[in-house]
Design a protein around this motif. Structure first.
Motif, PDB file in Angstrom:
ATOM      1  N   GLN A 214      37.828  40.991  36.993  1.00  0.00           N
ATOM      2  CA  GLN A 214      38.799  40.499  37.959  1.00  0.00           C
ATOM      3  C   GLN A 214      38.196  40.393  39.361  1.00  0.00           C
ATOM      4  O   GLN A 214      37.026  40.676  39.588  1.00  0.00           O
ATOM      5  N   ASN A 215      39.046  39.998  40.290  1.00  0.00           N
ATOM      6  CA  ASN A 215      38.645  39.880  41.694  1.00  0.00           C
ATOM      7  C   ASN A 215      38.353  41.265  42.269  1.00  0.00           C
ATOM      8  O   ASN A 215      39.135  42.195  42.091  1.00  0.00           O
ATOM      9  N   ILE A 216      37.255  41.397  42.950  1.00  0.00           N
ATOM     10  CA  ILE A 216      36.931  42.631  43.662  1.00  0.00           C
ATOM     11  C   ILE A 216      36.557  42.273  45.096  1.00  0.00           C
ATOM     12  O   ILE A 216      36.175  41.134  45.386  1.00  0.00           O
ATOM     13  N   ASP A 217      36.709  43.239  45.998  1.00  0.00           N
ATOM     14  CA  ASP A 217      36.348  42.976  47.380  1.00  0.00           C
ATOM     15  C   ASP A 217      35.201  43.885  47.805  1.00  0.00           C
ATOM     16  O   ASP A 217      35.049  44.991  47.307  1.00  0.00           O
ATOM     17  N   VAL A 218      34.395  43.379  48.710  1.00  0.00           N
ATOM     18  CA  VAL A 218      33.252  44.111  49.238  1.00  0.00           C
ATOM     19  C   VAL A 218      33.487  44.303  50.726  1.00  0.00           C
ATOM     20  O   VAL A 218      33.594  43.329  51.474  1.00  0.00           O
TER      21      VAL A 218
ATOM     22  N   ARG B 204      57.405  47.779  37.582  1.00  0.00           N
ATOM     23  CA  ARG B 204      56.546  46.685  37.123  1.00  0.00           C
ATOM     24  C   ARG B 204      56.078  45.828  38.289  1.00  0.00           C
ATOM     25  O   ARG B 204      56.787  45.638  39.277  1.00  0.00           O
ATOM     26  N   GLY B 205      54.882  45.304  38.160  1.00  0.00           N
ATOM     27  CA  GLY B 205      54.341  44.355  39.123  1.00  0.00           C
ATOM     28  C   GLY B 205      53.619  43.247  38.376  1.00  0.00           C
ATOM     29  O   GLY B 205      52.975  43.492  37.349  1.00  0.00           O
ATOM     30  N   VAL B 206      53.744  42.023  38.868  1.00  0.00           N
ATOM     31  CA  VAL B 206      53.117  40.863  38.220  1.00  0.00           C
ATOM     32  C   VAL B 206      52.280  40.144  39.282  1.00  0.00           C
ATOM     33  O   VAL B 206      52.791  39.815  40.353  1.00  0.00           O
ATOM     34  N   ASN B 207      51.002  39.938  38.991  1.00  0.00           N
ATOM     35  CA  ASN B 207      50.068  39.384  39.970  1.00  0.00           C
ATOM     36  C   ASN B 207      49.356  38.154  39.431  1.00  0.00           C
ATOM     37  O   ASN B 207      48.949  38.124  38.264  1.00  0.00           O
ATOM     38  N   LEU B 208      49.163  37.171  40.298  1.00  0.00           N
ATOM     39  CA  LEU B 208      48.320  36.019  40.006  1.00  0.00           C
ATOM     40  C   LEU B 208      47.345  35.846  41.158  1.00  0.00           C
ATOM     41  O   LEU B 208      47.756  35.857  42.332  1.00  0.00           O
ATOM     42  N   ARG B 209      46.059  35.689  40.824  1.00  0.00           N
ATOM     43  CA  ARG B 209      45.032  35.553  41.863  1.00  0.00           C
ATOM     44  C   ARG B 209      44.101  34.396  41.499  1.00  0.00           C
ATOM     45  O   ARG B 209      43.814  34.148  40.322  1.00  0.00           O
ATOM     46  N   PRO B 210      43.600  33.677  42.503  1.00  0.00           N
ATOM     47  CA  PRO B 210      42.684  32.568  42.231  1.00  0.00           C
ATOM     48  C   PRO B 210      41.291  33.070  41.888  1.00  0.00           C
ATOM     49  O   PRO B 210      40.925  34.208  42.194  1.00  0.00           O
ATOM     50  N   ASP B 211      40.529  32.207  41.235  1.00  0.00           N
ATOM     51  CA  ASP B 211      39.109  32.478  41.041  1.00  0.00           C
ATOM     52  C   ASP B 211      38.333  31.208  41.353  1.00  0.00           C
ATOM     53  O   ASP B 211      38.922  30.216  41.794  1.00  0.00           O
TER      54      ASP B 211
ATOM     55  N   ALA C 138      29.156  32.687  49.175  1.00  0.00           N
ATOM     56  CA  ALA C 138      29.172  31.344  48.599  1.00  0.00           C
ATOM     57  C   ALA C 138      29.841  31.318  47.238  1.00  0.00           C
ATOM     58  O   ALA C 138      30.354  30.275  46.807  1.00  0.00           O
ATOM     59  N   HIS C 139      29.840  32.454  46.535  1.00  0.00           N
ATOM     60  CA  HIS C 139      30.466  32.537  45.215  1.00  0.00           C
ATOM     61  C   HIS C 139      31.817  33.248  45.273  1.00  0.00           C
ATOM     62  O   HIS C 139      32.290  33.775  44.266  1.00  0.00           O
ATOM     63  N   GLY C 140      32.437  33.252  46.430  1.00  0.00           N
ATOM     64  CA  GLY C 140      33.731  33.905  46.576  1.00  0.00           C
ATOM     65  C   GLY C 140      34.828  33.185  45.817  1.00  0.00           C
ATOM     66  O   GLY C 140      34.690  32.023  45.397  1.00  0.00           O
ATOM     67  N   THR C 141      35.950  33.865  45.645  1.00  0.00           N
ATOM     68  CA  THR C 141      37.071  33.295  44.881  1.00  0.00           C
ATOM     69  C   THR C 141      37.884  32.297  45.692  1.00  0.00           C
ATOM     70  O   THR C 141      38.690  31.561  45.131  1.00  0.00           O
ATOM     71  N   GLY C 142      37.709  32.287  47.011  1.00  0.00           N
ATOM     72  CA  GLY C 142      38.487  31.380  47.842  1.00  0.00           C
ATOM     73  C   GLY C 142      39.893  31.860  48.127  1.00  0.00           C
ATOM     74  O   GLY C 142      40.732  31.092  48.604  1.00  0.00           O
TER      75      GLY C 142
ATOM     76  N   GLU D 184      35.722  38.264  48.794  1.00  0.00           N
ATOM     77  CA  GLU D 184      36.361  38.462  47.495  1.00  0.00           C
ATOM     78  C   GLU D 184      35.531  37.721  46.460  1.00  0.00           C
ATOM     79  O   GLU D 184      35.225  36.547  46.620  1.00  0.00           O
ATOM     80  N   ILE D 185      35.179  38.406  45.371  1.00  0.00           N
ATOM     81  CA  ILE D 185      34.304  37.815  44.366  1.00  0.00           C
ATOM     82  C   ILE D 185      34.674  38.385  43.003  1.00  0.00           C
ATOM     83  O   ILE D 185      35.195  39.499  42.909  1.00  0.00           O
ATOM     84  N   LEU D 186      34.454  37.617  41.943  1.00  0.00           N
ATOM     85  CA  LEU D 186      34.687  38.135  40.607  1.00  0.00           C
ATOM     86  C   LEU D 186      33.622  39.182  40.277  1.00  0.00           C
ATOM     87  O   LEU D 186      32.455  39.023  40.614  1.00  0.00           O
ATOM     88  N   ARG D 187      34.042  40.235  39.587  1.00  0.00           N
ATOM     89  CA  ARG D 187      33.102  41.298  39.235  1.00  0.00           C
ATOM     90  C   ARG D 187      31.911  40.734  38.449  1.00  0.00           C
ATOM     91  O   ARG D 187      30.759  41.093  38.690  1.00  0.00           O
TER      92      ARG D 187
END
Length: 394
Positions: free
Chosen positions: A41-45, A202-209, A64-68, A100-103
């Protein structure tokens, strides 16, 4: 030259291996998966970890390879917007970091950075460790037996090799499981992290990649342990029952459960009073998992990996190096593991009243006044990623 075996080829392992190789050590990384894992999933540095990437010459590639991801928007009943937090423009603030980048994407960058200097062995894992004052005899699951001067365990929160030296590692369960999925992107999707507070824990999440899909998360507060070790069919049945009628885009995500890539995690922190035994040392989630809700897991992994290698480079004796590593990292780790009171339950309320209170608090947190005054609400989503100074490279 010291021979070092590193277990784990995700983030902490290759980072440790890179810096150890730079110090002149002969490094091998063993990974039980058959190939580099591109899922995740998305991780942050943030903070100190961003500086680690700078020193490795990887910061620009990671950006350059961030999720946007443009920021985080919290949604309430019926998908109504409660609060919006634009992405950070610095190393530390906000639920959505600047980097933000995919693991899997970060893992690939680290692998490519190290593959010429580090030997990788995929499809194998440590089965036994037998050490004496001069080295460690390692038996691999494949049956191979080799001897190393040092062994670094960087293979995650559920590290099997950790149990060989520190069995029954103390865990603090947070009372929440998260199912992570990758699902098709549709026209209505956006480049914002959309976090729907569904109620009933409950929580429901949608994130871009950056691969043309969407990363989904289903958060569920529960006191039931062992859900993470159930088979896939049992997990799917449980999730469908728990999230039935939750609203917003939940049905869309539930419809993908049969076929979508999925990983389910029972959130728990690792609390060890020592990170080394003889010539074996732990780093990353294997040593101190803070959980994804801390917002600082990747930062701790990169910072810890660099610090461990720097301490080994600065000391002739591994015992002094491990003591130095512990003394430097432990205060930072303890800050990262010290979650705000009520986490993660407050963000995943069980009752209608809790849902309303959260909505009010989020509106205040997103207000210009809260941000200007720097109140606790105004610092929503800001882990202490900048509260650590990396040691100088020897």
């Amino acid at each position: 030259m010291t021979s070092v075996l590193v277990s784990g080829a995700s983030v902490a392992g290759p980072t440790t291996a890179s810096w150890l190789a730079r110090a002149g050590h002969d490094v091998t990384v063993v990974e039980r998966a058959d190939s580099l894992r591109d899922e995740g999933q998305n991780i942050d540095v943030r903070g100190a970890a961003r500086e680690v990437l700078r020193r490795m010459g990887l910061e620009e590639a990671a950006l350059a390879h961030g999720t946007g991801e443009q920021g985080t928007v919290l949604l309430g009943e019926g998908g109504r917007e409660l609060a919006r937090f634009p992405a950070s423009t610095d190393d530390t603030t906000g639920p959505t970091a600047e980097l933000e980048i995919l693991r899997g994407r970060l893992g690939q960058l680290l692998f490519e950075h190290t593959q010429d200097d580090v030997a990788y062995r995929f499809g194998d894992q440590i089965a036994a460790l037998d050490q004496d004052p001069d080295g460690v005899d390692v038996t691999f699951l494949s049956g191979k037996e080799e001897r190393y001067d040092l062994v670094v365990l960087a293979d995650g929160v559920n590290s099997r090799s950790r149990d060989l030296v520190l069995p029954d590692a103390p865990r603090r369960y947070l009372g929440m499981v998260i199912a992570y999925l990758t699902i098709p992107r549709i026209d209505d999707d956006t480049d914002w992290w959309r976090w729907y507070v569904a109620g009933q824990g409950r929580g429901v999440n949608l994130r871009p990649d950056d691969t043309g899909t969407q990363r989904a998360m289903l958060n569920l507060m529960t006191d039931v342990r062992g859900i993470d070790v159930l088979d896939r069919d049992a997990q799917v049945t449980l999730l469908r029952r728990a999230f039935a009628g939750a609203g917003w885009q939940t049905d869309r995500i539930l419809a993908e459960l049969d076929d979508a890539p999925m990983y389910l995690e029972d959130l728990s922190q690792i609390h060890l009073d020592r990170w080394s035994v003889g010539r074996v040392v732990l780093t990353g989630d294997a040593a101190w998992c803070a959980t994804p809700v801390s917002g600082i897991g990747t930062t701790l992994a990169l910072s810890g990996a660099y610090t461990l290698a720097a301490c080994l480079a600065a000391h002739d004796d591994h015992r002094a190096a491990f003591a130095d590593y512990d003394a430097r990292m432990r205060p930072f780790v303890e800050k990262g593991q010290s979650l705000p009171p009520g986490t993660p339950g407050l963000a995943n309320p069980q009752t209608d009243l809790g849902r309303k209170v959260l909505g009010t608090a989020l509106k205040l947190a997103a207000s210009p006044v809260a941000k200007k005054l720097g109140t606790a609400l105004g610092r929503f989503g800001n882990p202490p990623a900048d509260e650590y100074e990396l040691p100088a490279w020897p």
